[in-house]
Each structure stands twice: as structure tokens, then as C-alpha cells.
Write a protein that holds these residues in place. Structure first.
Motif, PDB file in Angstrom:
ATOM      1  N   ALA A 353       0.784  -1.154  -0.101  1.00 59.36           N
ATOM      2  CA  ALA A 353      -0.001  -0.137   0.085  1.00 59.36           C
ATOM      3  C   ALA A 353       0.735   1.553  -0.042  1.00 59.36           C
ATOM      4  O   ALA A 353       0.517   2.330  -0.833  1.00 59.36           O
ATOM      5  N   LEU A 379      -4.203   5.639  -5.753  1.00 57.03           N
ATOM      6  CA  LEU A 379      -4.920   5.744  -4.303  1.00 57.03           C
ATOM      7  C   LEU A 379      -5.858   4.607  -3.787  1.00 57.03           C
ATOM      8  O   LEU A 379      -6.049   3.931  -2.939  1.00 57.03           O
ATOM      9  N   GLN A 380      -6.837   4.527  -5.300  1.00 56.25           N
ATOM     10  CA  GLN A 380      -7.644   3.402  -4.927  1.00 56.25           C
ATOM     11  C   GLN A 380      -7.145   1.952  -4.961  1.00 56.25           C
ATOM     12  O   GLN A 380      -7.517   1.134  -4.114  1.00 56.25           O
ATOM     13  N   LYS A 383      -5.981   1.854  -1.348  1.00 53.91           N
ATOM     14  CA  LYS A 383      -7.086   1.404  -0.196  1.00 53.91           C
ATOM     15  C   LYS A 383      -7.682  -0.092  -0.454  1.00 53.91           C
ATOM     16  O   LYS A 383      -7.555  -0.354   0.604  1.00 53.91           O
ATOM     17  N   GLU A 384      -7.511  -0.469  -1.753  1.00 53.05           N
ATOM     18  CA  GLU A 384      -7.672  -1.852  -1.796  1.00 53.05           C
ATOM     19  C   GLU A 384      -7.116  -2.914  -0.968  1.00 53.05           C
ATOM     20  O   GLU A 384      -7.631  -3.647  -0.764  1.00 53.05           O
ATOM     21  N   GLU A 387      -7.574  -2.779   2.599  1.00 55.85           N
ATOM     22  CA  GLU A 387      -8.922  -3.413   3.049  1.00 55.85           C
ATOM     23  C   GLU A 387      -8.882  -4.755   2.891  1.00 55.85           C
ATOM     24  O   GLU A 387      -9.525  -5.616   3.518  1.00 55.85           O
ATOM     25  N   GLU A 392      -5.500  -2.188   8.300  1.00 60.64           N
ATOM     26  CA  GLU A 392      -5.923  -0.990   9.338  1.00 60.64           C
ATOM     27  C   GLU A 392      -6.421  -1.223  10.553  1.00 60.64           C
ATOM     28  O   GLU A 392      -6.279  -0.454  11.420  1.00 60.64           O
ATOM     29  N   TYR A 402      -3.926   4.400   6.055  1.00 60.69           N
ATOM     30  CA  TYR A 402      -5.135   4.353   5.271  1.00 60.69           C
ATOM     31  C   TYR A 402      -5.976   5.864   5.560  1.00 60.69           C
ATOM     32  O   TYR A 402      -6.622   5.818   4.485  1.00 60.69           O
ATOM     33  N   VAL A 405      -4.687   8.024   2.961  1.00 63.84           N
ATOM     34  CA  VAL A 405      -5.128   7.584   1.402  1.00 63.84           C
ATOM     35  C   VAL A 405      -6.443   8.167   1.316  1.00 63.84           C
ATOM     36  O   VAL A 405      -6.788   8.701   0.250  1.00 63.84           O
ATOM     37  N   SER A 406      -7.330   7.871   2.383  1.00 65.33           N
ATOM     38  CA  SER A 406      -8.825   8.363   2.122  1.00 65.33           C
ATOM     39  C   SER A 406      -9.093   9.799   2.029  1.00 65.33           C
ATOM     40  O   SER A 406      -9.755  10.144   1.274  1.00 65.33           O
TER      41      SER A 406
END
Length: 418
Positions: A353, A379-380, A383-384, A387, A392, A402, A405-406
Motif C-alpha cells: 500500500a 490511491l484506490q 485502499k484496496e 482493506e 488498518e 489508510y 489515503v482516504s
């Protein structure tokens, strides 16, 4: 810091003794890894050999599970291997009696027994080193350090010293590095004198990496010393003398110069470091791309491949090293080159990540719609990845990543026209 793992060769030379670190048995390079005890071996010696063989089997199983990522099981077998090398009270008593009667033995008998005992010392040390490396990977650093110190009482090897240095800190680590480098240089001199060019080159690389790791202490644990920058630079120059083609000392020297606000010099050094491996890595990426690559891309790869004199089968440095290099390039606002470095990592491992976040950060800094779109995609992906592994929830650093990134993803999405 990554642990230095030195692969034993058939030309290790004589293992020296270091008084401050307990010393160890000297081991001839001609010793076999699987000797058979003479008929005169005592009961104590027979028990020791049986335990040694069992411990070697246990450490083999530990390394098997370690390679499979089954670290808890690997640690269990590593601990079993170490326990097998702890003689029982009865065996200690037998060994004591054997040693007390050794003076009465004939010189020939003593010589034969000593040779076997020295070999067993070396094999026991190798088992203990391997067990310590398993422990260090699992996070049992204190246990690993204790095992390495015990390994040094069996055979004082450069690998045990350098691994102990990496796990230690401050002045203690520096002393271990000094002793380990001294042994490595002796081994290098021996194989060079024997005309063993490949072995000499490998040892030179190990010497350079050891000097570099020692230098990093002056950027971390020992950074408050008044002469820390000078000592750091001196060690890095010694690393480059040992192996001028090593990118690591150049990268660490660039980091030193950034901390000293000497950015132009840092960029020159970092560029020299990159020239030793990045063109080859970029060429490899191009050659592995789809057959629909344009001819201009092909010619660009060819010119990149020819731009360096060290393009022969150069493996890229470790992922940790490349991430650190990309961070330095970001500090120097070299966004495109940082992306190049990060893309070589994605080609190997696309589930980190932090790497995707760094790529997004660089594209955002470069600006423009295309770069913003690429930043959003990166960024997507970051995040994937987080998750997917629910990282996180278990790692505070990744939890913070995380959140970052969000936040950035929300900002870029708001800025991007529908």
C-alpha cells in the motif's frame, strides 16, 4: 534494518577470536560439514553428536516453514533446535570428566578429538545462527540476540557478528560491526591470494554492505555525537573503496548530505547510485511489457540498457532499499525518477500500500489532469490493498496510512471534474 545474511562458502578461512565478544573455536576451511566421530569418542561426545544432528534436522524444518511464511511454526522448530544444543547436567559432567582426562591422553588422540570437536563447534554455531535469523524475522529480537551471542562462543564468524550488530544498537552494534568487518576483510585477503575472483567479489560486496550498515548508526543511534557526520562519511568512503559498484553507500551518503542541507551534492550521489541499477531495471520492465509496445519505447529501452557499464545481469536492490531511495528522490522533488523506482517495485509486488500511496503523491505533485487521474487510480489501489488484508485494524502505521489515503482520495475526487 534488514539483517545481513552472509552465505557460507567453502573458503571462509580461519575464524578469529574476539576477546570482547567471547571468542570461539577456530575452524579450518577444509573442515567437512558431516564428519564421523572416531571410535575413541567418549559417551559425552556421542551424546553431543546425537543432539547436534537432531538440532540440524530441527533447523531444516524451521527454515522450510519460514520459506512458506509459517513463522510461528518456524519459531517453534528454531527454539527446539536451540534447546537440543543445551547439554543436560549429566552430559556436562561427562564432558568435564573427558576434558580433565585429556591431559593424560596421547598427543595423537588429543589431536583427533580436537579436530572433531572444532568441527562440531562450527556446526553448532551454524544451527544457532539460523535459529536466530528465524527469531529475528518473527520479532523475537531479544531471544535472537541471546542465541547469536551463544553462537559466537562456539565459532566466532563474521555472519554472527554482523547479524548481532544489526539487532543491537549504539556503541555495542558498532563494536560488532568492527569485529565482523575485520573478519570479512581477512577472509577477502585469503581468497584473493588464492586467486578466487568470484568469492573475492562476493566478500567485497559484503564488506561494503557492512561498512554501510555501520555508517547508518551515525544517522540514527549515534547521530547526537559531535563527529557523527564525519564518521558516517568516512565509513561510507571505506564501503566504496571495498566495492565501487555498490549503490547502497552512495544512497546513504545522499541521505547524509540531505540532512546536512547539501541537496545538490545529495542529488549527484543519488544519481550515481541509481545509475548502477535503475537503467537495467527499466530495461527489464520494457522487455517484459506486451508485444504491442511502440518501436520508440523499444529504442528507448535499448539506449537505457547501453547507458551503464554494469548492465550485465544486475539484480535490483531490495524492495526496502528502493522504497528508501524513492523517499529521498521525493525529498529532492525528483518526482519522475521516484515513480520509475516505485514502478520497479510494483512489477515485483503490487500489494504494498505504501508504494501505491507514494506513486499517487508523486503524480499529484506533478499536476495536470493525466497525473491527477493516475494519482486517483494509485490511491484506490492502495485502499484496496489495505482493506483486502484488513491491515488498518492491526497495524497503527497502516491505519494512519489508510486515513491519509482516504483523505487524499477525497480531495482529488472533489477536484476532478465529473
Amino acid at each position: 534494518k534488514a539483517i545481513i545474511i552472509l552465505i557460507s562458502t567453502a573458503h571462509q578461512g580461519q575464524w578469529g577470536n574476539d576477546e570482547s565478544l567471547g571468542g570461539g573455536a577456530k575452524k579450518s576451511s577444509a573442515a567437512s560439514a558431516a564428519g564421523t566421530p572416531p571410535a575413541s569418542t567418549s559417551a559425552a561426545g556421542s551424546g553431543r553428536l546425537a543432539n547436534l544432528k537432531a538440532s540440524e534436522e530441527a533447523i531444516s524444518r524451521a527454515e522450510f516453514h519460514q520459506a512458506r511464511g509459517e513463522l510461528d511454526t518456524a519459531l517453534t522448530f528454531a527454539q527446539q533446535a536451540v534447546a537440543l544444543l543445551e547439554p543436560s547436567s549429566a552430559l556436562k559432567e561427562q564432558q568435564s570428566k573427558t576434558q580433565s582426562s585429556a591431559a593424560a591422553s596421547s598427543s595423537s588422540s588429543s589431536s583427533g578429538s580436537g579436530d572433531v570437536s572444532g568441527e562440531w563447534d562450527f556446526r553448532e554455531s551454524a544451527v544457532l545462527e539460523s535459529a536466530a535469523l528465524v527469531g529475528a524475522e518473527v520479532g523475537e529480537a531479544v531471544w535472537a540476540m541471546a542465541v547469536l551471542r551463544r553462537a559466537l562462543t562456539h565459532a566466532c564468524t563474521s555472519s554472527a557478528l554482523l547479524n548481532l550488530a544489526e539487532l543491537s544498537g549504539g556503541e555495542a552494534a558498532l563494536r560488532c560491526f568492527d569485529a565482523g568487518i575485520r573478519l570479512l576483510r581477512e577472509e577477502h585477503a585469503q581468497v584473493s591470494a588464492q586467486g578466487l575472483a568470484d568469492e573475492a567479489e562476493q566478500l567485497a560486496q559484503q564488506v561494503a554492505l557492512a561498512y554501510t550498515s555501520a555508517a547508518e548508526l551515525y544517522l540514527t543511534d549515534l547521530c547526537e555525537l559531535p563527529d557523527a557526520p564525519q564518521q558516517c562519511e568516512l565509513l561510507l568512503k571505506q564501503a566504496l573503496q571495498a566495492d565501487p559498484r555498490s549503490p547502497q553507500p552512495l544512497q546513504v551518503m545522499a541521505s547524509l548530505f540531505i540532512s546536512l542541507h547539501r541537496s545538490p551534492e545529495a542529488l549527484i550521489l543519488l544519481s550515481r547510485s541509481l545509475d548502477l541499477w535503475l537503467p537495467a531495471a527499466v530495461a527489464a520492465l520494457s522487455s517484459s511489457s506486451s508485444s504491442s509496445s511502440s518501436s520508440s519505447s523499444s529504442s528507448s529501452s535499448s539506449s537505457a540498457s547501453a547507458s551503464s557499464g554494469v548492465m550485465h545481469e544486475v539484480d535490483p536492490p531490495s524492495i526496502d532499499f528502493r522504497i528508501a531511495t524513492a523517499r529521498l528522490l521525493q525529498e529532492l522533488e525528483q518526482w519522475e525518477r521516484a515513480i520509475q523506482v516505485l514502478e520497479t517495485i510494483v512489477e515485483e509486488a503490487d500489494d504494498i500500500a505504501e508504494v501505491w500511496f507514494m506513486i499517487a503523491f508523486c503524480h499529484r505533485k506533478m499536476g495536470g489532469d493525466d497525473h491527477v487521474d493516475t494519482a486517483v487510480e494509485a490511491l484506490q489501489r492502495a485502499k484496496e490493498v489495505i482493506e483486502m488484508y484488513k491491515l488498518e485494524q492491526v497495524d497503527s502505521e497502516l491505519s494512519a496510512l489508510y486515513a491519509e489515503v482516504s483523505r487524499m482520495l477525497a480531495e482529488l475526487t472533489a477536484e476532478t471534474p465529473a
